[in-house]
Design a protein around this motif. Structure first.
Motif, PDB file in Angstrom:
ATOM      1  N   ASN A  31      26.007  18.962 -22.479  1.00  0.00           N
ATOM      2  CA  ASN A  31      25.528  17.735 -21.790  1.00  0.00           C
ATOM      3  C   ASN A  31      26.426  17.381 -20.555  1.00  0.00           C
ATOM      4  OD1 ASN A  31      23.967  15.144 -21.896  1.00  0.00           O
ATOM      5  ND2 ASN A  31      25.883  14.261 -21.990  1.00  0.00           N
TER       6      ASN A  31
ATOM      7  N   SER B 178      20.885  16.964 -19.131  1.00  0.00           N
ATOM      8  CA  SER B 178      21.216  16.140 -20.493  1.00  0.00           C
ATOM      9  C   SER B 178      20.684  16.954 -21.918  1.00  0.00           C
ATOM     10  CB  SER B 178      20.379  14.769 -20.226  1.00  0.00           C
ATOM     11  OG  SER B 178      20.700  14.236 -19.102  1.00  0.00           O
TER      12      SER B 178
ATOM     13  N   THR C 289      20.330  16.533 -26.298  1.00  0.00           N
ATOM     14  CA  THR C 289      20.393  15.676 -27.459  1.00  0.00           C
ATOM     15  C   THR C 289      19.938  16.613 -28.500  1.00  0.00           C
ATOM     16  OG1 THR C 289      19.793  13.675 -28.446  1.00  0.00           O
ATOM     17  CG2 THR C 289      17.926  14.886 -27.376  1.00  0.00           C
TER      18      THR C 289
ATOM     19  N   ASN D 179      13.089  10.418 -23.047  1.00  0.00           N
ATOM     20  CA  ASN D 179      14.451   9.948 -22.926  1.00  0.00           C
ATOM     21  C   ASN D 179      15.167  10.325 -21.810  1.00  0.00           C
ATOM     22  OD1 ASN D 179      17.277   9.155 -23.690  1.00  0.00           O
ATOM     23  ND2 ASN D 179      16.405   7.479 -24.200  1.00  0.00           N
TER      24      ASN D 179
ATOM     25  N   ASN E 133      14.388  10.048 -18.247  1.00  0.00           N
ATOM     26  CA  ASN E 133      14.337   8.632 -17.800  1.00  0.00           C
ATOM     27  C   ASN E 133      15.844   7.877 -18.029  1.00  0.00           C
ATOM     28  OD1 ASN E 133      11.725   8.202 -16.813  1.00  0.00           O
ATOM     29  ND2 ASN E 133      11.346   9.096 -18.866  1.00  0.00           N
ATOM     30  N   SER E 134      15.842   7.297 -19.107  1.00  0.00           N
ATOM     31  CA  SER E 134      17.259   6.350 -19.203  1.00  0.00           C
ATOM     32  C   SER E 134      18.254   7.377 -19.719  1.00  0.00           C
ATOM     33  CB  SER E 134      16.908   5.222 -20.282  1.00  0.00           C
ATOM     34  OG  SER E 134      16.440   5.827 -21.591  1.00  0.00           O
ATOM     35  N   GLN E 135      18.118   8.268 -20.403  1.00  0.00           N
ATOM     36  CA  GLN E 135      18.969   9.300 -20.810  1.00  0.00           C
ATOM     37  C   GLN E 135      20.010   8.415 -21.720  1.00  0.00           C
ATOM     38  OE1 GLN E 135      21.033  10.781 -17.197  1.00  0.00           O
ATOM     39  NE2 GLN E 135      19.465  12.204 -16.922  1.00  0.00           N
ATOM     40  N   THR E 136      19.651   7.613 -22.544  1.00  0.00           N
ATOM     41  CA  THR E 136      20.628   6.928 -23.610  1.00  0.00           C
ATOM     42  C   THR E 136      20.836   7.632 -24.889  1.00  0.00           C
ATOM     43  OG1 THR E 136      18.526   5.874 -24.465  1.00  0.00           O
ATOM     44  CG2 THR E 136      19.792   4.506 -22.857  1.00  0.00           C
ATOM     45  N   ALA E 137      20.055   8.786 -24.929  1.00  0.00           N
ATOM     46  CA  ALA E 137      20.149   9.810 -26.047  1.00  0.00           C
ATOM     47  C   ALA E 137      20.998  11.012 -25.657  1.00  0.00           C
ATOM     48  CB  ALA E 137      18.720  10.276 -26.362  1.00  0.00           C
TER      49      ALA E 137
ATOM     50  N   GLU F 105      23.920  12.818 -27.774  1.00  0.00           N
ATOM     51  CA  GLU F 105      23.764  12.108 -28.930  1.00  0.00           C
ATOM     52  C   GLU F 105      23.142  13.202 -29.790  1.00  0.00           C
ATOM     53  OE1 GLU F 105      25.458   9.401 -29.652  1.00  0.00           O
ATOM     54  OE2 GLU F 105      26.006   8.824 -27.661  1.00  0.00           O
TER      55      GLU F 105
END
Length: 300
Positions: free
Chosen positions: A177, A182, A184, A241, A244-248, A251
């Motif tokens: 990552n 990105s 996950t 995700n 877009n926001s890449q909050t994951a 993780e």
């Protein structure tokens, strides 16, 4: 709107097929399904809206060619070797090497091919076994904060970033990552559903072996399972995700139904659907996972 390109490895498998179907339902993705056994020409099994490509993830040259042609913005990597029944608990050298080769080296190849073709991210199908394949332990209220690296089966080890092993699949993914790529990992519980090749068939096979009356231990231990469509939806949400926001990003996330049941209750429910109810029951002393597997009553 232009559709986002996505490539699904293992796109013709049990989970891969469900993910492809879930992606199609969004009408947002142009899908390439990579599999070692894609459908034949003229097959009506799979939709014509998907491009199916034959490739082996261990063949780095052929793999890169497919990725370069597909140019996916996001990759969903589901390919893995999943030993069933007694083989799950075998640590014989040849079986371990076969699992490692596909699950670890194959994953490494997919990561590198994804980066080289310009993909923005990768969603990896991991497993709860990265934490919970330590067979002589109970795991209550486990969440993503629990440490990994103590699995004792060949499958669990292949999915685990164990310090005693050189490089393992989930850690490879999460370490890859970066701000420009990105990743996950979705840690699925045991999956069941239509066309299930493992969980339901294993439970059903106990009818023919006359094993259904026997109960191991107290039969009160709860275990999480997950329906196939829920796992597929989780992969689609994770892909969106990372784009877009890449909050994951970076993780690892457990995926379950959120409805733990005892293995005995699940077995009884499955057997009932096939018209079978044990005519008598007897309890056996509590045993560990390996002994349970020998009896054939415990499916992990």
């Amino acid at each position: 709107m232009e559709q986002t390109r996505v490539l699904v490895t293992g796109g013709c498998g049990f989970l891969g097929t469900a993910i492809v179907s879930a992606l199609l339902d969004t009408n947002r993705f142009a899908i390439t399904a990579l599999d070692i056994n894609p459908p034949s020409l003229g097959s009506t099994t799979f939709t014509q809206s998907v491009r199916y490509v034959r490739a082996n993830i261990l063949d780095t040259s052929a793999l890169q060619t497919v990725f370069n042609e597909a140019r996916p913005a996001i990759v969903i990597h589901t390919v893995g070797v999943y030993p069933l029944s007694a083989k799950r608990y075998s640590m014989r050298k040849e079986e371990v090497e076969a699992v490692y080769q596909v699950n670890v080296e194959g994953t490494r190849n997919v990561i590198e091919a994804s980066k080289a073709c310009g993909a923005k991210g990768l969603v990896y199908t991991s497993s709860v076994t990265v934490v919970m394949d330590e067979l002589d332990k109970d795991f209550r209220c486990v969440d993503e904060r629990w440490p990994t690296g103590r699995a004792t089966t060949s499958y669990g080890l292949s999915k685990t970033p164990s310090s005693s092993l050189q490089a393992q699949a989930e850690s490879l993914v999460l370490r890859s990552n970066t701000p420009t790529f990105s990743t996950t990992a979705l840690r699925s519980a045991p999956i069941f559903g239509p066309n299930d090749p493992a969980c339901i068939p294993t439970i059903h096979s106990l009818i023919a072996s006359h094993s259904t009356p026997f109960i191991l231990g107290s039969a009160t231990n709860l275990q999480d399972y997950v329906y196939i469509a829920n796992v597929a939806d989780a992969h689609v949400l994770a892909a969106a995700n990372l784009l877009n926001s890449q909050t994951a990003a970076g993780e690892a996330i457990f995926i379950t139904n959120g409805e733990p049941v005892t293995a005995r209750d699940l077995c009884l429910a499955v057997w009932k659907e096939f018209g079978h109810v044990p005519s008598w029951e007897t309890a056996l002393p509590g045993t560990n996972g390996r002994e349970s597997e020998k009896v054939g009553l415990l499916h992990r």
